[in-house]
Scaffold this motif. Structure first.
Motif, PDB file in Angstrom:
ATOM      1  N   THR A   5      32.909  16.187 -54.800  1.00  0.00           N
ATOM      2  CA  THR A   5      31.876  15.408 -53.622  1.00  0.00           C
ATOM      3  C   THR A   5      30.729  15.392 -54.054  1.00  0.00           C
ATOM      4  O   THR A   5      30.229  15.875 -55.058  1.00  0.00           O
ATOM      5  CB  THR A   5      32.118  16.599 -52.589  1.00  0.00           C
ATOM      6  N   VAL A   6      30.015  14.341 -53.508  1.00  0.00           N
ATOM      7  CA  VAL A   6      28.639  14.181 -53.525  1.00  0.00           C
ATOM      8  C   VAL A   6      27.780  15.382 -53.709  1.00  0.00           C
ATOM      9  O   VAL A   6      26.727  15.714 -54.465  1.00  0.00           O
ATOM     10  CB  VAL A   6      28.106  12.877 -52.629  1.00  0.00           C
ATOM     11  N   ALA A   7      28.070  16.134 -52.589  1.00  0.00           N
ATOM     12  CA  ALA A   7      27.165  17.276 -52.110  1.00  0.00           C
ATOM     13  C   ALA A   7      27.248  18.150 -53.352  1.00  0.00           C
ATOM     14  O   ALA A   7      26.449  19.081 -53.879  1.00  0.00           O
ATOM     15  CB  ALA A   7      27.801  17.871 -50.884  1.00  0.00           C
ATOM     16  N   GLU A  28      27.950  17.680 -56.559  1.00  0.00           N
ATOM     17  CA  GLU A  28      27.142  17.176 -57.585  1.00  0.00           C
ATOM     18  C   GLU A  28      25.764  17.115 -57.331  1.00  0.00           C
ATOM     19  O   GLU A  28      24.983  17.649 -58.235  1.00  0.00           O
ATOM     20  CB  GLU A  28      27.480  15.691 -57.880  1.00  0.00           C
ATOM     21  N   GLN A  29      25.165  16.794 -56.013  1.00  0.00           N
ATOM     22  CA  GLN A  29      23.941  17.270 -55.701  1.00  0.00           C
ATOM     23  C   GLN A  29      23.198  18.604 -56.080  1.00  0.00           C
ATOM     24  O   GLN A  29      22.365  18.779 -56.357  1.00  0.00           O
ATOM     25  CB  GLN A  29      23.327  16.782 -54.561  1.00  0.00           C
ATOM     26  N   PHE A  30      24.160  19.609 -55.803  1.00  0.00           N
ATOM     27  CA  PHE A  30      23.973  20.987 -55.835  1.00  0.00           C
ATOM     28  C   PHE A  30      23.806  21.248 -57.284  1.00  0.00           C
ATOM     29  O   PHE A  30      22.762  22.179 -57.619  1.00  0.00           O
ATOM     30  CB  PHE A  30      25.030  21.854 -55.497  1.00  0.00           C
ATOM     31  N   GLU A  48      22.508  19.041 -59.709  1.00  0.00           N
ATOM     32  CA  GLU A  48      21.442  18.574 -60.051  1.00  0.00           C
ATOM     33  C   GLU A  48      20.097  19.419 -59.525  1.00  0.00           C
ATOM     34  O   GLU A  48      19.086  19.230 -60.061  1.00  0.00           O
ATOM     35  CB  GLU A  48      21.453  17.166 -59.525  1.00  0.00           C
ATOM     36  N   ALA A  49      20.410  19.903 -58.132  1.00  0.00           N
ATOM     37  CA  ALA A  49      19.363  20.636 -57.544  1.00  0.00           C
ATOM     38  C   ALA A  49      18.741  21.978 -58.324  1.00  0.00           C
ATOM     39  O   ALA A  49      17.790  22.378 -58.563  1.00  0.00           O
ATOM     40  CB  ALA A  49      19.481  20.830 -56.043  1.00  0.00           C
TER      41      ALA A  49
END
Length: 172
Positions: A100-102, A104-106, A108-109
């Protein structure tokens, strides 16, 4: 029942449903399929006490033998410590797919705040800061790899195996 320590406040009578897996394979047949090993430091502390044979180095060969880790697809954005994962074992393990994009963003964050990307099932787990990782699951080819499917189903025809259901174990 004891004091729940404040858990479930706001629920009816302070209680919540916790489904249990009363089936062959136990709760691995209904859980979220998270593949999370115990922390290496916990195993080592057990061995330092009275748990001879329970150090991380002692149990790692059994994790390796039981696991069949699928290569992440795509491999970008995933760190896998190959030295602590096995292939060819009965238990299917995969990095969650589809991603999920979320998620992957987690990761990255977390990296942006100084938490390294890593393999949360590895020995050092990113050192003192921990690590951020995409979720590893007990799945093979997109299907649940429960303990029943991985370890019991392949040996159901053994003559020295008798399965008794609807029985309660009182002593080992």
């Amino acid at each position: 029942t004891g004091d729940p320590g404040g858990a479930g406040k706001g629920l009816t009578d302070g209680r919540m449903m916790v489904p249990r897996g009363k089936m062959l394979g136990g709760s691995s047949g209904l859980n979220y399929m998270a593949y999370v090993r115990g922390h290496p430091g916990d195993f080592d502390s057990w061995a330092a006490g009275d748990g001879k044979g329970w150090s991380y180095d002692d149990v790692l060969p059994y994790f390796l033998k039981s696991e069949d880790l699928a290569p992440p697809d795509p491999p970008e954005g995933v760190v896998i410590d190959d030295d602590v994962h096995g292939t060819g074992g009965p238990l299917g393990v995969s990095v969650r797919s589809p991603r999920t994009v979320a998620a992957e963003q987690f990761v990255e964050a977390a990296e942006a705040t100084g938490i390294p990307m890593g393999d949360y099932n590895s020995r050092d787990r990113g050192g003192p800061t921990g690590c951020a990782s995409l979720f590893q699951t007990t799945t093979r080819d997109g299907k649940r790899s429960s303990t029943y499917h991985a370890f019991l189903e392949p040996v159901l025809e053994r003559e020295n195996l008798t399965i008794i259901t609807h029985a309660q174990v009182e002593q080992l």
